[in-house]
Design a protein around this motif. Sequence first.
Motif, PDB file in Angstrom:
ATOM      1  N   LYS A   1      -6.132 -12.526   7.256  1.00  0.00           N
ATOM      2  CA  LYS A   1      -6.233 -11.460   8.101  1.00  0.00           C
ATOM      3  C   LYS A   1      -4.803 -10.965   9.033  1.00  0.00           C
ATOM      4  O   LYS A   1      -4.696  -9.832   8.914  1.00  0.00           O
ATOM      5  N   ALA A   2      -4.130 -12.104   9.239  1.00  0.00           N
ATOM      6  CA  ALA A   2      -2.936 -11.616   9.660  1.00  0.00           C
ATOM      7  C   ALA A   2      -2.033 -10.697   9.135  1.00  0.00           C
ATOM      8  O   ALA A   2      -1.589  -9.600   9.504  1.00  0.00           O
ATOM      9  N   HIS A   3      -1.996 -11.098   7.780  1.00  0.00           N
ATOM     10  CA  HIS A   3      -1.161 -10.320   6.755  1.00  0.00           C
ATOM     11  C   HIS A   3      -1.551  -8.849   6.561  1.00  0.00           C
ATOM     12  O   HIS A   3      -1.019  -7.808   6.947  1.00  0.00           O
ATOM     13  N   PHE A   4      -3.166  -8.505   6.388  1.00  0.00           N
ATOM     14  CA  PHE A   4      -3.567  -7.398   6.164  1.00  0.00           C
ATOM     15  C   PHE A   4      -3.786  -6.697   7.429  1.00  0.00           C
ATOM     16  O   PHE A   4      -4.023  -5.563   7.275  1.00  0.00           O
ATOM     17  N   ASP A   5      -3.989  -7.357   8.756  1.00  0.00           N
ATOM     18  CA  ASP A   5      -3.991  -6.511   9.985  1.00  0.00           C
ATOM     19  C   ASP A   5      -2.517  -5.937   9.978  1.00  0.00           C
ATOM     20  O   ASP A   5      -2.654  -4.693  10.458  1.00  0.00           O
ATOM     21  N   VAL A   6      -1.457  -6.389   9.559  1.00  0.00           N
ATOM     22  CA  VAL A   6      -0.192  -5.621   9.661  1.00  0.00           C
ATOM     23  C   VAL A   6      -0.168  -4.537   8.757  1.00  0.00           C
ATOM     24  O   VAL A   6       0.208  -3.193   9.014  1.00  0.00           O
ATOM     25  N   VAL A   7      -0.744  -4.651   7.331  1.00  0.00           N
ATOM     26  CA  VAL A   7      -0.831  -3.554   6.453  1.00  0.00           C
ATOM     27  C   VAL A   7      -1.801  -2.488   6.934  1.00  0.00           C
ATOM     28  O   VAL A   7      -1.314  -1.367   6.793  1.00  0.00           O
ATOM     29  N   LEU A   8      -2.806  -2.977   7.499  1.00  0.00           N
ATOM     30  CA  LEU A   8      -3.633  -1.764   8.162  1.00  0.00           C
ATOM     31  C   LEU A   8      -2.944  -0.955   9.485  1.00  0.00           C
ATOM     32  O   LEU A   8      -3.374   0.068   9.528  1.00  0.00           O
TER      33      LEU A   8
ATOM     34  N   ARG B   1      -4.603  10.588   0.152  1.00  0.00           N
ATOM     35  CA  ARG B   1      -5.368   9.667  -1.004  1.00  0.00           C
ATOM     36  C   ARG B   1      -4.705   8.444  -1.240  1.00  0.00           C
ATOM     37  O   ARG B   1      -5.385   7.309  -1.244  1.00  0.00           O
ATOM     38  N   ASP B   2      -3.413   8.493  -1.436  1.00  0.00           N
ATOM     39  CA  ASP B   2      -2.581   7.033  -1.387  1.00  0.00           C
ATOM     40  C   ASP B   2      -2.752   6.215  -0.360  1.00  0.00           C
ATOM     41  O   ASP B   2      -3.161   4.925  -0.159  1.00  0.00           O
ATOM     42  N   LEU B   3      -2.860   6.652   1.145  1.00  0.00           N
ATOM     43  CA  LEU B   3      -3.039   5.943   2.147  1.00  0.00           C
ATOM     44  C   LEU B   3      -4.630   5.363   2.265  1.00  0.00           C
ATOM     45  O   LEU B   3      -4.777   4.137   2.536  1.00  0.00           O
TER      46      LEU B   3
ATOM     47  N   GLY C   1       0.951   5.568   9.434  1.00  0.00           N
ATOM     48  CA  GLY C   1       1.383   6.679   8.604  1.00  0.00           C
ATOM     49  C   GLY C   1       0.713   7.766   8.483  1.00  0.00           C
ATOM     50  O   GLY C   1       0.721   8.797   8.407  1.00  0.00           O
ATOM     51  N   ARG C   2      -0.905   7.348   8.676  1.00  0.00           N
ATOM     52  CA  ARG C   2      -1.868   8.396   8.521  1.00  0.00           C
ATOM     53  C   ARG C   2      -1.612   9.223   9.837  1.00  0.00           C
ATOM     54  O   ARG C   2      -1.907  10.581   9.629  1.00  0.00           O
ATOM     55  N   GLU C   3      -1.362   8.905  11.162  1.00  0.00           N
ATOM     56  CA  GLU C   3      -1.232   9.410  12.233  1.00  0.00           C
ATOM     57  C   GLU C   3       0.053  10.396  12.091  1.00  0.00           C
ATOM     58  O   GLU C   3       0.045  11.626  12.484  1.00  0.00           O
ATOM     59  N   GLU C   4       1.170   9.861  11.556  1.00  0.00           N
ATOM     60  CA  GLU C   4       2.432  10.673  11.157  1.00  0.00           C
ATOM     61  C   GLU C   4       2.023  11.978  10.332  1.00  0.00           C
ATOM     62  O   GLU C   4       2.546  12.944  10.388  1.00  0.00           O
ATOM     63  N   LEU C   5       1.304  11.608   9.120  1.00  0.00           N
ATOM     64  CA  LEU C   5       0.882  12.553   8.318  1.00  0.00           C
ATOM     65  C   LEU C   5       0.112  13.523   8.704  1.00  0.00           C
ATOM     66  O   LEU C   5       0.560  14.930   8.603  1.00  0.00           O
ATOM     67  N   LEU C   6      -0.658  13.313   9.682  1.00  0.00           N
ATOM     68  CA  LEU C   6      -1.549  14.238  10.240  1.00  0.00           C
ATOM     69  C   LEU C   6      -0.846  15.200  11.260  1.00  0.00           C
ATOM     70  O   LEU C   6      -0.903  16.517  11.326  1.00  0.00           O
ATOM     71  N   ARG C   7       0.533  14.578  11.990  1.00  0.00           N
ATOM     72  CA  ARG C   7       1.120  15.334  12.855  1.00  0.00           C
ATOM     73  C   ARG C   7       2.010  16.241  12.079  1.00  0.00           C
ATOM     74  O   ARG C   7       2.188  17.638  12.603  1.00  0.00           O
TER      75      ARG C   7
END
Length: 527
Positions: free
Chosen positions: A477-484, A513-515, A490-496
């Motif tokens: 969970k620690a590893h994938f929490d960082v990924v998430l 789609r990639d995200l 990235g999604r926030e910046e893309l929408l901005r």
Amino acid sequence: MTNEFYFNLILLFLVAIIGLELVAKKLRLPPAVAQLVGGAMIAFLPGLPSFEIDPALVLVVFLPPLLMDGAYFTVWHEFRRHLTGILLLAIGAVLFTTLVVGLSLHALNPGLPWAVCFALGAIVSPPDAIAAKAVLQRVALPRKLMVLLEGESLLNDATGLVLYKFSIAVALTGVFSMQSALGDFVLLSVGGVLLGAAFGYLVYKVLGYLQDTALVILASALPGWICYVVGEHLGVSGVIATVTYGMILGWFQHEIMTATARRRGSAFWEIMIFILESLVFILIGLSLRGVWERIEHAEKSWGAYSIEVLLVLVAVIVSRFIWIFAVDAIAKLFKHHPQKTHLQTNWRESFVKSWAGMRGVVTLAAALAVPAQVPGRDLMLLSAFAVILVTVLVQGTTIGWLIRVLKIKHVAHEQVYLNEPQTWAKLEAVQFEVVKQLAHDEAGEVIHPRLLEQYGYRANLSHTLKDAHALPDDIRKAHFDVVLAAVAAGREELLRLHRSGQIHDELLHMMERDLDIQEIAALHTRG
């Protein structure tokens, strides 16, 4: 009533599904219960005409995809291992319930013909696949019990419908032949299996030539309906044909479908099955008004029907208990037989199996399809609706509580299977071997060092943890929490960038789609 009216009515039902789903979650009820009650309330809305359900249309629209959905996810190894127990429920319990209901009803009302009594028994005897799935998917049961109950719900409709057709034919003609009935039952069953297998083989060959994902999904979904329609037209069991096809497709889909087709197909089926299941229970609730009006104009009063209906209810519930406890008691005789231990069960599990006998759309459709000239048709309709109402509302809402009271623990799988850490250790060791071979060029120089490092780390970690009961949540969970967190940023910046007019919609959709794929993979792997 115009076609526009019916379209608006369907829109009303879809809106009701959303509201009733929220009510069910708020009250912690099975959604099927809320939808059944909601449909009954809608039926009595002022200004709404009486809603007549075409039983043949209900069966052909709703039953094939819902049966296929259950068959698609059937685990072949467990199904075959518990096939004896499944058949004892799907055939034995249905036959026994039909017999008990028929004998009890005729003893109470000798004026009813035997064929009518057994026809009513056949109508109310098979627990419904849709009702069972709607309730059981929200409770935690030992894997063996889930296999038995889900397998029963896939096959018992065929038994009940065959008994129903024979009984109605006898009620209309007065002619019955046991030899002919058994021969027809074998023909219906074997013919259904062969037809479903033929469709499964055909689809297996065709899907390999299709490249378009939408066509793959359509070509795999349509045969579920076609099997049923063709089977009924040829005089074999459309139910068994559909179940057989669904099981074959579920087995071979890993080989003949791409990951994209599986993901999109899963999303398509999930939404469609959710809508169909919800509509089924709303339609059952809507039928209450028709039953109510029919009984109000019948020759007998509600009071006169009440004793007969109560007897049918008691016979349906008690007969299942008797059959299951008797069969499980006999199975205990094999407790010292090493190859028969999977047949054994304890009284707590027997009790839950007996209580998990919810009826649904097949029972209603069969009752509605009874010809008007058959004596006792009103009793059949009232009994069918009462059985559905009581089994879904009472048994469906209390089975989770019963499991907790009896302290039946959920077991994900039996010990013959590898656990999650062992499986990951094998998978990632194979992946690492492939990466090691492809990470070097012809001269032996490393050309993919980061992949080699990543897969080597995963393989070593999985090998270290292969004897653990479960993978350590803190590491995963620690590893994938960082990924998430990275995906969210990235999604926030893309929408901005999009909102400020710096990127085109096409690029937004492509990168989103990639995200999404990264997020789904991380969520799934994290658990």
